[in-house]
Design a protein around this motif. Sequence first.
Motif, PDB file in Angstrom:
ATOM      1  N   GLU A  38       0.826  -1.205   0.000  1.00 30.20           N
ATOM      2  CA  GLU A  38       0.000   0.000   0.000  1.00 30.20           C
ATOM      3  C   GLU A  38       0.860   1.255   0.000  1.00 30.20           C
ATOM      4  O   GLU A  38       0.570   2.227  -0.708  1.00 30.20           O
ATOM      5  N   LEU A  39       1.931   1.251   0.782  1.00 31.17           N
ATOM      6  CA  LEU A  39       2.821   2.409   0.811  1.00 31.17           C
ATOM      7  C   LEU A  39       3.515   2.616  -0.529  1.00 31.17           C
ATOM      8  O   LEU A  39       3.862   3.746  -0.890  1.00 31.17           O
ATOM      9  N   SER A  40       3.699   1.525  -1.269  1.00 36.48           N
ATOM     10  CA  SER A  40       4.410   1.629  -2.544  1.00 36.48           C
ATOM     11  C   SER A  40       3.586   2.306  -3.628  1.00 36.48           C
ATOM     12  O   SER A  40       4.100   2.580  -4.712  1.00 36.48           O
ATOM     13  N   GLY A 228      -5.013  -2.966  20.807  1.00 36.69           N
ATOM     14  CA  GLY A 228      -5.036  -4.322  20.285  1.00 36.69           C
ATOM     15  C   GLY A 228      -3.784  -4.748  19.561  1.00 36.69           C
ATOM     16  O   GLY A 228      -3.785  -5.784  18.889  1.00 36.69           O
ATOM     17  N   ALA A 229      -2.718  -3.974  19.705  1.00 34.94           N
ATOM     18  CA  ALA A 229      -1.454  -4.318  19.039  1.00 34.94           C
ATOM     19  C   ALA A 229      -0.403  -4.617  20.084  1.00 34.94           C
ATOM     20  O   ALA A 229      -0.267  -3.906  21.069  1.00 34.94           O
ATOM     21  N   SER A 230       0.369  -5.666  19.829  1.00 30.25           N
ATOM     22  CA  SER A 230       1.503  -5.980  20.682  1.00 30.25           C
ATOM     23  C   SER A 230       2.771  -5.486  19.984  1.00 30.25           C
ATOM     24  O   SER A 230       2.783  -4.390  19.431  1.00 30.25           O
ATOM     25  N   HIS A 231       3.835  -6.287  19.982  1.00 29.89           N
ATOM     26  CA  HIS A 231       5.147  -5.781  19.573  1.00 29.89           C
ATOM     27  C   HIS A 231       5.320  -5.650  18.059  1.00 29.89           C
ATOM     28  O   HIS A 231       6.039  -4.778  17.595  1.00 29.89           O
ATOM     29  N   LEU A 232       4.691  -6.521  17.297  1.00 30.52           N
ATOM     30  CA  LEU A 232       4.836  -6.450  15.834  1.00 30.52           C
ATOM     31  C   LEU A 232       3.560  -5.873  15.229  1.00 30.52           C
ATOM     32  O   LEU A 232       2.806  -6.540  14.517  1.00 30.52           O
ATOM     33  N   ALA A 233       3.341  -4.598  15.496  1.00 29.88           N
ATOM     34  CA  ALA A 233       2.102  -3.940  15.085  1.00 29.88           C
ATOM     35  C   ALA A 233       1.852  -3.977  13.576  1.00 29.88           C
ATOM     36  O   ALA A 233       0.705  -4.135  13.153  1.00 29.88           O
ATOM     37  N   PRO A 234       2.871  -3.842  12.703  1.00 29.97           N
ATOM     38  CA  PRO A 234       2.561  -3.888  11.274  1.00 29.97           C
ATOM     39  C   PRO A 234       1.974  -5.217  10.818  1.00 29.97           C
ATOM     40  O   PRO A 234       1.255  -5.265   9.815  1.00 29.97           O
ATOM     41  N   ALA A 235       2.280  -6.290  11.536  1.00 38.52           N
ATOM     42  CA  ALA A 235       1.711  -7.597  11.186  1.00 38.52           C
ATOM     43  C   ALA A 235       0.352  -7.807  11.835  1.00 38.52           C
ATOM     44  O   ALA A 235      -0.544  -8.404  11.228  1.00 38.52           O
ATOM     45  N   PRO A 238      -2.171  -4.039  10.705  1.00 35.87           N
ATOM     46  CA  PRO A 238      -1.606  -3.331   9.547  1.00 35.87           C
ATOM     47  C   PRO A 238      -2.410  -2.106   9.123  1.00 35.87           C
ATOM     48  O   PRO A 238      -1.828  -1.110   8.687  1.00 35.87           O
ATOM     49  N   GLU A 239      -3.742  -2.171   9.237  1.00 36.31           N
ATOM     50  CA  GLU A 239      -4.545  -1.033   8.799  1.00 36.31           C
ATOM     51  C   GLU A 239      -4.238   0.201   9.636  1.00 36.31           C
ATOM     52  O   GLU A 239      -4.097   1.315   9.115  1.00 36.31           O
ATOM     53  N   ALA A 240      -4.127   0.009  10.961  1.00 37.30           N
ATOM     54  CA  ALA A 240      -3.860   1.142  11.836  1.00 37.30           C
ATOM     55  C   ALA A 240      -2.464   1.706  11.597  1.00 37.30           C
ATOM     56  O   ALA A 240      -2.264   2.926  11.584  1.00 37.30           O
ATOM     57  N   VAL A 241      -1.496   0.825  11.412  1.00 32.63           N
ATOM     58  CA  VAL A 241      -0.130   1.286  11.134  1.00 32.63           C
ATOM     59  C   VAL A 241      -0.090   2.023   9.800  1.00 32.63           C
ATOM     60  O   VAL A 241       0.539   3.086   9.672  1.00 32.63           O
ATOM     61  N   LEU A 242      -0.766   1.471   8.810  1.00 32.63           N
ATOM     62  CA  LEU A 242      -0.786   2.102   7.495  1.00 32.63           C
ATOM     63  C   LEU A 242      -1.397   3.501   7.562  1.00 32.63           C
ATOM     64  O   LEU A 242      -0.883   4.450   6.966  1.00 32.63           O
TER      65      LEU A 242
END
Length: 375
Positions: A38-40, A228-235, A238-242
């Motif tokens: 998505e970032l790309s 609702g996110a732990s240590h690997l938030a992008p995994a 992903p929607e919130a990180v994006l």
Amino acid sequence: MTDTVLNHLAEGPSSAPPLLLGPSLGTSYALWDKVAPELSITHRVVRWDLPGHGGSAAGLIGPGATVGELADLVIGLADTLGIERFAYAGVSLGGAVGLELAVRHPERVASLAVICSSAHFNGAKAWEERAALVRSEGLSGLAENADARWFTPGFTVPELVRDHRDADPGAYAACCDALAAFDLREHLAQIRVPTLLVAGREDPATPPAHLREIADAVPGAGLVEIPGASHLAPAERPEAVLTALRAHFGGDALSGMRVRREVLGDAHVDRAQARQTPFTAQFQDFISRYAWGEIWTDPTLTRRERSMITLTALVAHGHYDELAMHVRAALRNGLTPEEIGAVLMQTAVYCGVPAANSAFATAQRVLAEEADGTS
């Protein structure tokens, strides 16, 4: 794989602004699988693997490694790709690399996002013990507990757990050495690039307080906490990180909103934002990013010229509600009522008399409201 350059995956247009994505210890660039594509769309995204992880050679670092050495490897990767200045986002150890880059190589970093990371990792002892364990017993035992360290209960990404198990023990231990020695707290105030901190609210490894500490020290930094996110938030989220990364790295959207307000007026934009719902949010972002952030900011045409073109196009398609809005915008952009009338006369020839008749009625109403101050 090469012995001198970090393994990486490049996505997106080569002419787009570069964005480098760094991984967490024990993972590969697959950590970004749900975010990078998505970032790309708007960036030249380059995600990389730590030494001994994914496809990167283990020999790129050795015992006693530092985060500074990892940052130098990222600079080497950028140089190899011909990238002079870049935006950067990283998770955990990858986030620490980003902080190091912003402090030691500020001329190379355009903007920074630090995700589920810290300016220090709770002292050296635990990391020294982990390094010794991995050097003696390998990674299988640690990999068995990866889900508990990385995710909220019940969530997993098997591919990432497999990456953890398959990493080179020596390189993994060297990364632990780097985390053991890392403490950048005294240098955070030196960071001058636009900086975003993203915390997983359920992260036991680098809890929100660690990100808050950075946000408080880096001038102008912002902080986002993801429920609702732990240590690997992008995994895991992903929607919130994006959403957070788009807002931070999306200069077109920010400049577009400014131009949108200048052309349409604060009152109109405030009403549009007040009506925004989760259903329409993506469309509103699209308008700000592309219509206002790319087209209306292009200096090739003046705003007066853009207003003339827009009025004509709206008449041609019969969009009279939008026409009313852009008649007001045309006045803001310096057109006189006489010039607006001349544009509408032109539409009578090329778009048809009935269309121009409706357009004149709309424009006359708007001009009268503007004259009376009732708009």
